[in-house]
Motif scaffolding. Structure first.
Motif, PDB file in Angstrom:
ATOM      1  N   PHE A 673       0.810  -1.219   0.000  1.00  0.00           N
ATOM      2  CA  PHE A 673       0.000   0.000   0.000  1.00  0.00           C
ATOM      3  C   PHE A 673       0.845   1.271   0.000  1.00  0.00           C
ATOM      4  CE2 PHE A 673      -3.151  -2.789   2.462  1.00  0.00           C
ATOM      5  CZ  PHE A 673      -3.728  -3.247   1.295  1.00  0.00           C
ATOM      6  N   LYS A 674       2.050   1.168  -0.501  1.00  0.00           N
ATOM      7  CA  LYS A 674       2.942   2.323  -0.474  1.00  0.00           C
ATOM      8  C   LYS A 674       2.441   3.459  -1.358  1.00  0.00           C
ATOM      9  CE  LYS A 674       7.838   3.501  -0.525  1.00  0.00           C
ATOM     10  NZ  LYS A 674       9.217   2.961  -0.584  1.00  0.00           N
ATOM     11  N   THR A 675       1.730   3.121  -2.430  1.00  0.00           N
ATOM     12  CA  THR A 675       1.242   4.157  -3.351  1.00  0.00           C
ATOM     13  C   THR A 675      -0.210   4.547  -3.076  1.00  0.00           C
ATOM     14  OG1 THR A 675       0.580   2.492  -4.982  1.00  0.00           O
ATOM     15  CG2 THR A 675       2.809   3.388  -5.170  1.00  0.00           C
ATOM     16  N   LEU A 676      -0.807   3.968  -2.047  1.00  0.00           N
ATOM     17  CA  LEU A 676      -2.173   4.353  -1.694  1.00  0.00           C
ATOM     18  C   LEU A 676      -2.167   5.800  -1.216  1.00  0.00           C
ATOM     19  CD1 LEU A 676      -5.024   2.897  -1.312  1.00  0.00           C
ATOM     20  CD2 LEU A 676      -4.476   2.951   1.120  1.00  0.00           C
ATOM     21  N   PRO A 677      -3.098   6.646  -1.689  1.00  0.00           N
ATOM     22  CA  PRO A 677      -3.125   8.038  -1.237  1.00  0.00           C
ATOM     23  C   PRO A 677      -3.156   8.135   0.286  1.00  0.00           C
ATOM     24  CG  PRO A 677      -4.613   7.749  -3.082  1.00  0.00           C
ATOM     25  CD  PRO A 677      -4.137   6.378  -2.719  1.00  0.00           C
ATOM     26  N   ALA A 678      -2.245   8.907   0.826  1.00  0.00           N
ATOM     27  CA  ALA A 678      -2.141   9.001   2.281  1.00  0.00           C
ATOM     28  C   ALA A 678      -3.395   9.608   2.890  1.00  0.00           C
ATOM     29  CB  ALA A 678      -0.908   9.825   2.652  1.00  0.00           C
ATOM     30  N   SER A 679      -4.019  10.553   2.206  1.00  0.00           N
ATOM     31  CA  SER A 679      -5.238  11.168   2.725  1.00  0.00           C
ATOM     32  C   SER A 679      -6.367  10.145   2.820  1.00  0.00           C
ATOM     33  CB  SER A 679      -5.662  12.335   1.832  1.00  0.00           C
ATOM     34  OG  SER A 679      -5.839  11.906   0.486  1.00  0.00           O
ATOM     35  N   LEU A 680      -6.430   9.228   1.864  1.00  0.00           N
ATOM     36  CA  LEU A 680      -7.428   8.169   1.908  1.00  0.00           C
ATOM     37  C   LEU A 680      -7.122   7.193   3.033  1.00  0.00           C
ATOM     38  CD1 LEU A 680      -9.786   6.473   0.802  1.00  0.00           C
ATOM     39  CD2 LEU A 680      -8.200   5.529  -0.888  1.00  0.00           C
ATOM     40  N   GLU A 750      -5.633  18.769  -4.287  1.00  0.00           N
ATOM     41  CA  GLU A 750      -4.295  18.197  -4.071  1.00  0.00           C
ATOM     42  C   GLU A 750      -4.085  17.811  -2.603  1.00  0.00           C
ATOM     43  OE1 GLU A 750      -1.707  21.237  -5.720  1.00  0.00           O
ATOM     44  OE2 GLU A 750      -1.694  20.142  -7.611  1.00  0.00           O
ATOM     45  N   PRO A 751      -4.896  16.923  -2.073  1.00  0.00           N
ATOM     46  CA  PRO A 751      -4.782  16.540  -0.652  1.00  0.00           C
ATOM     47  C   PRO A 751      -3.452  15.893  -0.297  1.00  0.00           C
ATOM     48  CG  PRO A 751      -6.216  15.020  -1.835  1.00  0.00           C
ATOM     49  CD  PRO A 751      -5.952  16.164  -2.755  1.00  0.00           C
ATOM     50  N   LEU A 758       1.644  14.228   4.049  1.00  0.00           N
ATOM     51  CA  LEU A 758       3.096  14.035   3.959  1.00  0.00           C
ATOM     52  C   LEU A 758       3.616  13.299   5.189  1.00  0.00           C
ATOM     53  CD1 LEU A 758       4.121  17.561   2.616  1.00  0.00           C
ATOM     54  CD2 LEU A 758       3.882  15.447   1.298  1.00  0.00           C
ATOM     55  N   LEU A 759       3.082  13.634   6.368  1.00  0.00           N
ATOM     56  CA  LEU A 759       3.514  12.972   7.599  1.00  0.00           C
ATOM     57  C   LEU A 759       3.151  11.491   7.553  1.00  0.00           C
ATOM     58  CD1 LEU A 759       4.690  13.281  10.499  1.00  0.00           C
ATOM     59  CD2 LEU A 759       2.331  13.682  11.276  1.00  0.00           C
ATOM     60  N   LEU A 760       1.937  11.168   7.161  1.00  0.00           N
ATOM     61  CA  LEU A 760       1.520   9.775   7.104  1.00  0.00           C
ATOM     62  C   LEU A 760       2.340   9.005   6.070  1.00  0.00           C
ATOM     63  CD1 LEU A 760      -2.099   8.534   7.399  1.00  0.00           C
ATOM     64  CD2 LEU A 760      -0.571   7.475   5.743  1.00  0.00           C
ATOM     65  N   ALA A 761       2.596   9.627   4.914  1.00  0.00           N
ATOM     66  CA  ALA A 761       3.375   8.966   3.867  1.00  0.00           C
ATOM     67  C   ALA A 761       4.799   8.686   4.338  1.00  0.00           C
ATOM     68  CB  ALA A 761       3.393   9.819   2.602  1.00  0.00           C
ATOM     69  N   LYS A 762       5.381   9.609   5.094  1.00  0.00           N
ATOM     70  CA  LYS A 762       6.751   9.443   5.567  1.00  0.00           C
ATOM     71  C   LYS A 762       6.844   8.388   6.672  1.00  0.00           C
ATOM     72  CE  LYS A 762      11.110  10.195   6.357  1.00  0.00           C
ATOM     73  NZ  LYS A 762      12.076   9.480   5.494  1.00  0.00           N
ATOM     74  N   GLY A 776       5.171  17.368  -2.105  1.00  0.00           N
ATOM     75  CA  GLY A 776       4.695  18.498  -1.320  1.00  0.00           C
ATOM     76  C   GLY A 776       4.964  19.845  -1.952  1.00  0.00           C
ATOM     77  N   GLY A 777       5.759  19.862  -3.012  1.00  0.00           N
ATOM     78  CA  GLY A 777       6.063  21.121  -3.680  1.00  0.00           C
ATOM     79  C   GLY A 777       6.853  22.079  -2.798  1.00  0.00           C
ATOM     80  N   VAL A 778       7.711  21.527  -1.932  1.00  0.00           N
ATOM     81  CA  VAL A 778       8.505  22.365  -1.026  1.00  0.00           C
ATOM     82  C   VAL A 778       9.926  22.496  -1.560  1.00  0.00           C
ATOM     83  CG1 VAL A 778       7.109  21.815   0.988  1.00  0.00           C
ATOM     84  CG2 VAL A 778       9.046  20.352   0.405  1.00  0.00           C
ATOM     85  N   SER A 779      10.689  23.415  -0.969  1.00  0.00           N
ATOM     86  CA  SER A 779      12.005  23.760  -1.514  1.00  0.00           C
ATOM     87  C   SER A 779      13.080  22.724  -1.228  1.00  0.00           C
ATOM     88  CB  SER A 779      12.452  25.121  -0.963  1.00  0.00           C
ATOM     89  OG  SER A 779      12.482  25.100   0.457  1.00  0.00           O
ATOM     90  N   GLY A 780      12.909  21.928  -0.180  1.00  0.00           N
ATOM     91  CA  GLY A 780      13.938  20.956   0.140  1.00  0.00           C
ATOM     92  C   GLY A 780      13.641  20.217   1.432  1.00  0.00           C
TER      93      GLY A 780
END
Length: 801
Positions: A673-680, A750-751, A758-762, A776-780
């Motif tokens: 389930f690594k690619t399952l949407p984290a929000s779901l 874009e949930p 991001l926290l759940l995915a990590k 996440g579209g963040v700088s780094g």
């Protein structure tokens, strides 16, 4: 003078396609194959001779496809069955030393036939191809999907032969319904071979049907439109495709058409014209085409191969150094290509998530598709993807090809398929005076079997139109299920019309002044004999129509599964203009009451899970039973099985099953389930919690030491890695009172970019920092870490410990 393929196209499309249904038994295959081969030889020989006289050129080969609905042919290592009618017919058609001349007196050389035998699962591989002969042996089962899809590959003057078993016809209402449409069509013929013992009794009408009649045509002076287009509409589409490649970016084009309208040809003509315009350009141009299968683009490359100056090698071509190539969907998504134009053919057969990925990664896109539903994702392309595309890219251009180019206008075979499979069923417009919103007091329900609707074709058509509008996987075989399965019940939801509406004379065909607003298909499962259950458990048998208990037994290790009965909701649909009024939930409530009255233990459902659908079923009281590891081919989503127990015994088992699923989940999150949407995943975690009295400290298995670690992670005094156990406990403790919180996240645009996702995915799915920075579209990494801290703070602040 125009080229031979162009002449052949114009000439053949003037000829009617022939459809022949032969009712036969399992014996007499040798005789049937011999006599059928003779008639087919005579027909195609006369056809080829006529074309050769008009054009002074050799005609196209007789491309043929043979398909058999046999369990044995589900094994891809088996290409044909010994001594069956298709094997015998193939042998006779390809024979070079035949002793018996054809009935017409001529003889085709065996090399003139190009026959492909495909197994039961391969019929979709023919989408986009062009054939002159189709032979289907359906004596072991009627498959409307295969007949609809394969018939769409037959060009004008071609022949479709379907062989069916007389006993299956007697037992199948759907097959009887289909055959009933053949009568009174001059180019369609149904023959019962078992009742015609003498050769002349059935061979004579078959010969008359397959007698070729010359078509008057001056092939040397055909109008040759620019770009090689067949008609004005196709020429305009070609110009539109070229404009996508040469005009402003992010203005995709969507080309839709019924089968046989020349959409794939238009893609090839546009590619050819665009590259010819740049033949002397120093910049090398690259065009990429993709489709659900490589076979679907065979016609595209065949058109390029027939063009002067082109070098075609399989699914790749070159012109003046410029490149055109086919690439699989997965490669296009995983490895962004530097191309000037991306063509997506048979787009309705591609899962919606993959279409979304393509639209986000590529800036010059053309999506071409049929929308009848037997391509795979079917109407989901129209009802889900197209609205997204138009909202995201306002410059999206829509084009449609209506005039057939493979066959004639008013083709009887197309009419037969459309009529009998309800392929052109469309929703009726709602009365302009309809009372909105519809109240529960206005609703009425009718329960029965599909065959009960055959006498009311207009209502039946509306039922199918509702199902198609709501479910992208609705296909012709669903009609077979509705008509033939005695365990399937159709629930119709009507709204009473007001007095004003009655005066407007807007009522359904029952004459009861009711408006059809919802449909549910309820399939009763379970109740099998113990010896069958034992074979299922050992993997020796799989019984159609009992998905729920078999899935629970073999995939969730629920030995008790067949001790209960289930009403599986196969489809549920509400009129698109009346959605979000609670009609779907009321239809589920009516289904529940109907099942209780019949002593059914529980309701079940299985679907490609996303946050919207999951919330609908969860709000109706359904619990998670299992989550599939692989993604559904049509939706691109993981399939979930959910239960709603209606009796105490099943309620207890369903509760334990959900607890077991939640306990086992951590072991799968970083793999299957690594690619399952984290929000779901957050929604599913909170919905499956069984914790009570959440206001009492400690109920979440978060102790004081865990809270201290979490606070130190937030303030930066502890590194992330040292806090992973506490973060893991925090996320796995999501409970029912968190549901509205995570549901709100999942409903946002874009949930997956939300800090909580991001926290759940990590933490739970072990997604890499590199991937999360991109997601996440963040700088780094530093910015990502701050997002993780913010998510932890927000989660703690809205929970009580």
């Amino acid at each position: 003078m125009v080229d031979v393929p162009y002449q052949w196209l114009h000439w053949s499309r003037q000829q009617p396609r022939k459809f022949i249904c032969l009712q036969a038994n399992q014996t007499g295959s040798e005789r049937l194959a011999t006599e059928l081969a003779q008639v087919l030889f005579g027909y195609f020989q006369s056809q080829n001779d006529s074309f050769a006289q008009l054009s002074s050129q050799a005609p196209a080969p007789v491309h043929a496809v043979f398909w058999q609905n046999s369990p044995l042919l589900a094994d891809k290592s088996v290409t044909s069955l010994p001594d069956d009618v298709l094997t015998l017919l193939e042998r006779k058609l390809l024979s070079k030393d035949r002793q018996t001349p054809t009935l017409a007196g001529g003889e085709l050389n065996g090399d003139e036939f190009r026959i492909r035998v495909i197994n039961a699962q391969q019929y979709r591989s023919q989408l986009g191809q062009e054939n002159r002969l189709l032979v289907i042996d359906a004596r072991q089962g009627f498959n409307p999907d295969a007949i609809a899809a394969l018939s769409g590959t037959i060009i004008g003057g071609g022949v479709v032969v379907v062989i069916i078993d007389t006993q299956i016809t007697a037992d199948s209402i759907s097959l009887t319904h289909f055959i009933g449409g053949i009568e009174n069509r001059s180019n369609c013929l149904a023959l019962n071979l078992t009742s015609a013992n003498e050769k002349s009794e059935w061979l004579a009408p078959l010969t008359r049907m397959l007698t070729f009649h010359d078509v008057a045509s001056d092939l040397r002076s055909l109008p040759d439109l620019s770009d090689g287009a067949v008609n004005q509409a196709q020429q305009e589409v070609v110009a539109g495709i070229v404009k996508v490649a040469s005009g402003k970016r992010d203005r995709p084009m969507v080309l839709t058409a019924d089968r046989g309208r020349g959409k794939t040809t238009a893609l090839a003509l546009a590619s050819r014209y665009y590259l010819q315009q740049h033949s002397t350009s120093a910049q090398l141009i690259k065009i990429v085409i993709t489709a659900p299968t490589p076979q679907a683009v065979a016609t595209y490359f065949r058109h390029l191969q027939d063009s002067e100056g082109w070098q075609v090698n399989g699914l790749a071509a070159q012109f003046a150094g410029h490149q055109v190539k086919f690439m699989p969907l997965e490669q296009l998504i995983e490895e962004k290509q530097d191309c000037h134009l991306l063509l997506v053919d048979e787009a309705a057969g591609i899962p919606i998530p993959q279409l979304l990925s393509l639209s986000k990664q590529y800036h010059r896109l053309v999506f071409a598709s049929t929308v009848h539903g037997y391509e795979g994702a079917g109407r989901g392309f129209t009802h889900k993807f197209l609205p997204y595309l138009r909202a995201t890219y306002p410059g999206t251009r829509l084009a449609q090809l209506r005039e057939p180019v493979r066959w004639s206008v008013n083709d009887e075979l197309e009419q037969l398929l459309f009529e009998r499979f309800f392929l052109n069923a469309s929703l009726a417009e709602l009365p302009s005076v309809a009372s909105l919103p519809i109240t529960a007091q206005q609703l009425r329900y009718r329960w029965g079997h599909g065959r009960d609707l055959l006498d009311d074709e207009q209502l039946f058509s509306q039922v199918i139109a509702l199902l198609v509008s709501a479910h992208y996987q609705t296909k012709p075989s669903d009609l077979k299920l509705i008509l033939d399965d005695p365990n399937l019940v159709l629930g119709l939801q009507f709204s009473e019309l007001s007095t004003a509406e009655q005066q407007a004379e807007r009522s359904d065909t029952t004459g009861n002044n009711h408006l059809l607003v919802g449909v549910v298909l309820l399939l009763f499962e379970g109740g099998l004999a113990p010896e069958l259950v034992e074979k299922i458990s050992r993997g020796e048998r799989r019984i159609p129509g009992h998905f729920t208990p078999q899935s629970l037994l073999t995939q969730a290790n629920a030995d008790w599964a067949f001790a209960y009965t289930y009403g599986r909701i196969v489809r549920i649909a509400v009129h698109p203009d009346l959605q979000n009024q609670g009609l779907g939930q009321q239809l589920l409530s009516a289904s529940e009451q109907y099942a209780i009255e019949r002593d059914i233990n529980g309701l079940s459902t299985s679907f490609g899970v996303n946050s919207t659908l999951f919330n609908f079923w969860y709000q109706a009281g359904f619990q998670i039973a299992r989550l599939g590891f692989s993604r559904d081919k049509a939706s691109g989503e993981h399939s979930v099985l959910m239960l709603k127990a209606l009796t105490p015994g099943l309620r207890s088992q369903a509760k334990r099953l959900q607890q077991q699923w939640r306990e086992n989940l951590p072991g799968y999150l970083s793999d299957e389930f690594k690619t399952l949407p984290a929000s779901l995943m957050a929604m599913m975690l909170s919905a499956s919690s069984d914790q009570q009295n959440l206001g009492v400290a400690g109920e979440r298995d978060i102790d004081a030491d865990n809270l201290q670690q979490l606070q130190r992670f937030i303030d930066g005094s502890r590194q992330y890695s040292y806090c992973v156990p506490a973060l893991h406990k925090l996320l796995m403790s999501l409970a029912k009172n968190d549901y509205s919180y995570v549901k709100n996240i999942a409903s946002q645009d874009e949930p997956e970019r939300h800090p909580h996702s991001l926290l759940l995915a990590k933490v739970l799915q072990k997604v890499s920092v590199t991937e999360l920075v991109k997601r996440g579209g963040v700088s780094g990494q530093k910015a990502l870490l701050q997002q993780l801290k913010d998510a932890t703070r927000a989660l703690l602040s809205q929970q009580t410990y």
